[in-house]
Scaffold this active site. Structure first.
Site, PDB file in Angstrom:
ATOM      1  N   HIS A 262      -0.258   1.118  -9.685  1.00  0.00           N
ATOM      2  CA  HIS A 262       0.958   0.897 -10.470  1.00  0.00           C
ATOM      3  C   HIS A 262       0.692   0.054 -11.714  1.00  0.00           C
ATOM      4  O   HIS A 262       1.386   0.206 -12.727  1.00  0.00           O
ATOM      5  CB  HIS A 262       2.035   0.281  -9.581  1.00  0.00           C
ATOM      6  CG  HIS A 262       2.555   1.244  -8.561  1.00  0.00           C
ATOM      7  ND1 HIS A 262       3.326   2.322  -8.894  1.00  0.00           N
ATOM      8  CD2 HIS A 262       2.363   1.315  -7.216  1.00  0.00           C
ATOM      9  CE1 HIS A 262       3.616   3.012  -7.807  1.00  0.00           C
ATOM     10  NE2 HIS A 262       3.039   2.425  -6.772  1.00  0.00           N
TER      11      HIS A 262
ATOM     12  N   ILE B  11       0.827  -1.208   0.000  1.00  0.00           N
ATOM     13  CA  ILE B  11       0.000   0.000   0.000  1.00  0.00           C
ATOM     14  C   ILE B  11       0.861   1.259   0.000  1.00  0.00           C
ATOM     15  O   ILE B  11       0.510   2.255  -0.637  1.00  0.00           O
ATOM     16  CB  ILE B  11      -0.960  -0.016   1.210  1.00  0.00           C
ATOM     17  CG1 ILE B  11      -1.916  -1.202   1.095  1.00  0.00           C
ATOM     18  CG2 ILE B  11      -1.741   1.296   1.307  1.00  0.00           C
ATOM     19  CD1 ILE B  11      -2.792  -1.428   2.302  1.00  0.00           C
ATOM     20  N   HIS B  12       1.979   1.228   0.726  1.00  0.00           N
ATOM     21  CA  HIS B  12       2.887   2.379   0.716  1.00  0.00           C
ATOM     22  C   HIS B  12       3.178   2.832  -0.712  1.00  0.00           C
ATOM     23  O   HIS B  12       3.462   2.018  -1.587  1.00  0.00           O
ATOM     24  CB  HIS B  12       4.231   1.986   1.352  1.00  0.00           C
ATOM     25  CG  HIS B  12       4.247   2.090   2.841  1.00  0.00           C
ATOM     26  ND1 HIS B  12       5.109   1.363   3.629  1.00  0.00           N
ATOM     27  CD2 HIS B  12       3.536   2.855   3.703  1.00  0.00           C
ATOM     28  CE1 HIS B  12       4.923   1.656   4.903  1.00  0.00           C
ATOM     29  NE2 HIS B  12       3.964   2.555   4.972  1.00  0.00           N
ATOM     30  N   GLU B  13       3.102   4.145  -0.944  1.00  0.00           N
ATOM     31  CA  GLU B  13       3.430   4.730  -2.246  1.00  0.00           C
ATOM     32  C   GLU B  13       2.626   4.146  -3.401  1.00  0.00           C
ATOM     33  O   GLU B  13       3.132   3.962  -4.505  1.00  0.00           O
ATOM     34  CB  GLU B  13       4.934   4.601  -2.536  1.00  0.00           C
ATOM     35  CG  GLU B  13       5.774   5.544  -1.709  1.00  0.00           C
ATOM     36  CD  GLU B  13       5.304   6.978  -1.796  1.00  0.00           C
ATOM     37  OE1 GLU B  13       5.052   7.457  -2.909  1.00  0.00           O
ATOM     38  OE2 GLU B  13       5.169   7.616  -0.742  1.00  0.00           O
ATOM     39  N   GLY B  14       1.362   3.843  -3.133  1.00  0.00           N
ATOM     40  CA  GLY B  14       0.470   3.409  -4.197  1.00  0.00           C
ATOM     41  C   GLY B  14       0.225   1.914  -4.216  1.00  0.00           C
ATOM     42  O   GLY B  14       1.150   1.119  -4.090  1.00  0.00           O
TER      43      GLY B  14
END
Length: 601
Positions: A448, A440-443
């Site tokens: 992506h 979940i971190h950074e999308g």
């Protein structure tokens, strides 16, 4: 049982054999360095990691930060670790000498930070964020902004954050509502709320430099109206001294399943008349600027996921070598000595899968770091351009594949330990909880997947995609020329052909119906990631085969290289074939999920 920080032999292999980082010494920027300097940097990082970070990994997890309504309280080891990291110069190491840095290559610093994160990924998060925020300022800030904020960030007196997400807008940045009002003196006043801001408040630095996305009143709608602002927790006077507290309030701490010693915050801007902030660069170009920090963070998140997978693998491997239990199926004597569980074939299967995931993910992230380095310092403009294009294509995969398969490695580590795996006296359950945040971190994977298929593959007439195919083809030619690696050529070639077939089918589908064409983008992301991982395993096999041909090879090195070849064999025979059913679903433009109705659930 003590878990080693990563594997020194493997880090040496990645740095000097797989990525040939010693050749960086031929570049103008690094001619004053040497391999000994690179190694000393890594040794320093490892020492700091062992002494100041590893000592409170479990303690920080069990005693997460608290907020009393005015101040955040953290265990004292957190600040001690931060201070040691800063005093060693790691917050400035990548800067030029005349900027107060060590002029150290990106790849060396990534491995140095990997040791820190392996010891304690939550405490390491503060440095990770601060480096990205300072780099963002360095690239796009004014000379006055850089002079005011970067030196104290280099020294560790200030930390940094990225403030993007809002309570109602997750990753939908086009719809953020935080806004900025221009003032007569050229500053701005910010109003709004940001959520899930890692390191948004803490007790380890004098000040926090928030890099905030907001819209200037009257700005265009959507992402074209987003600007970037510096908004410090405490105002900074012209002489560098601290001034009054800014109108940035901690609304509360969020309680995560992992990374517990990294504060996760809700921040309110402008509750008392507006938080003073300073526009970075030009208005309405904030998202473009912020992508630098976001892409750095994406590679960093992928690396963190690889590291956590690696640590689970290390621990479960040592455990399996020392834990006696049961006997082989061929043994019928109930009074015979039990074997250590690594003698059981299924345990070796789980360990081999972990090795393939963890070392494959590490290679992927470090390869991306080498591309970043080449995009900055390669000797020719063409080499720099090619590295940039290839990195741009692969960044969604570098973030997502390690986040998915590093977590799978942690799941297998728990399984290897059996009942011991899910109790807190053993570290593997914490590794799993920490790593579960990284998908979940950074999308999310979905974001992506959409980025990869919808933007990165088709952009610039598929220039990055063509470079990737060319790079893999070169590896195939090298592998074909060595008897130890010819077995890997057919499966990798078939995987590359399958990827190409799927890609050429999906692009026209997207042109006909973009919603349906992108409906299975996450599956495409996974397929592409498996091919990238397969290619990097064949690359590692090629280098290992070369190593086996050295004269007077030490037995430890012989075992190391043969382990690499076996892991590559596992990946090509067990993992790469998984793309075939994925490819069929994608080529058929399977609409089962797309056609599901809300009312049918």
């Amino acid at each position: 049982m003590t878990t080693p920080l990563l594997n020194d032999r493997d880090m040496e292999f990645m740095l000097y054999e797989l990525l040939d980082s010693e050749q960086l010494l031929n570049r103008e920027r690094y001619r004053e360095h040497s391999r000994e300097v690179f190694n000393a940097t890594l040794d320093t990082a490892k020492t700091i990691a062992e002494k100041y970070f590893a000592n409170h990994n479990a303690k920080g997890d069990a005693n997460e930060p608290t907020f009393d309504g005015e101040n955040v309280h953290q265990i004292p080891e957190t600040k001690q670790a931060w201070d040691a990291f800063a005093e060693a110069g790691f917050l400035a190491a990548h800067y030029d000498f005349d900027e107060g840095g060590m002029q150290m290559p990106e790849i060396v610093l990534r491995i140095a930070n990997a040791y820190i994160s392996a010891a304690n990924i939550a405490t390491a998060g503060y440095g990770f964020l601060s480096l990205g925020a300072a780099n963002l300022l360095r690239s796009f800030g004014s000379e006055e902004q850089k002079a005011r904020f970067i030196p104290p960030m280099q020294e560790g007196r200030f930390s940094g954050t990225m403030a993007l997400t809002e309570p109602n807008q997750g990753s939908a940045l086009a719809d953020i509502s935080t806004y900025a009002e221009p003032q007569a003196d050229g500053t701005y006043r910010l109003f709004g709320q940001k959520m899930y801001i890692s390191g948004g408040d803490q007790s380890i630095t004098e000040n926090i430099v928030h890099m905030v996305l907001a819209k200037i009143k009257g700005a265009p709608a959507g992402v074209k109206g987003i600007s970037l602002f510096i908004c410090p927790k405490v105002l900074v006077n012209e002489d560098g001294s601290l001034g009054a507290r800014n109108d940035v309030a901690l609304a509360g701490l969020l309680h995560k399943m992992g990374y517990r010693n990294t504060t996760s915050t809700v921040l309110s801007f402008g509750e008392k008349g507006g938080a003073e902030a300073y526009l970075v660069g030009e208005p309405h170009k904030g998202l473009h600027y912020m992508f630098q920090m976001m892409n750095e963070a994406r590679i960093g998140v992928g690396l963190g996921a690889a590291i956590l997978g690696y640590q689970g693998y290390n621990y479960s491997l040592n455990y399996a070598r020392e834990r006696p239990q049961g006997r082989l199926p061929s043994c019928k004597d109930p009074e015979s000595k039990q074997v250590n569980i690594i003698e059981h074939a299924d345990v070796r299967r789980m360990l081999l899968a972990q090795k393939a995931y963890a070392e494959g993910a590490m290679a992927m992230c470090l390869y991306a770091s080498s591309l970043f380095e080449d995009a900055e310092t390669a000797p020719t403009e063409q080499a720099r351009s090619d590295a940039f294009e290839l990195l741009d294509l692969l960044t969604p995969i570098v973030k997502s594949w390690p986040s998915k398969y590093g977590l799978k490695a942690n799941e297998l580590a728990i399984q290897v330990l059996g009942g011991a795996g899910y109790i807190r006296e053993y570290p593997v359950e914490q590794y799993y909880r920490d790593n579960r945040l990284n998908p979940i971190h950074e999308g999310t994977e979905a974001i992506h997947g959409l980025d990869l298929l919808g933007r990165k593959v088709p952009m610039k007439n598929m220039q990055g995609y063509a470079l990737f195919k060319k790079t893999v083809t070169q590896t195939l030619a090298t592998a074909q020329a060595d008897a130890l690696t010819t077995e890997f050529v057919a499966p990798l070639q078939q995987a590359l052909d399958t990827l190409d077939d799927v890609t050429q089918t999906l692009l026209p589908q997207m042109a006909r119906d973009v919603d349906l064409g992108l409906a299975n983008a996450t599956l495409y992301l996974d397929l592409f990631g498996r091919v990238v991982a397969g290619w990097l395993w064949v690359e590692q096999a090629v280098v290992a085969a070369r190593g086996l041909q050295r004269e007077n090879l030490h037995r430890d090195d012989d075992n190391f290289y043969r382990g690499k070849l076996q892991a590559a064999r596992y990946y090509c025979e067990w993992e790469l074939p998984e793309i075939q059913p994925q490819a069929k679903l994608l080529k058929d433009c399977n609409a089962v999920c797309f056609d599901m109705k809300n009312e049918w659930f």
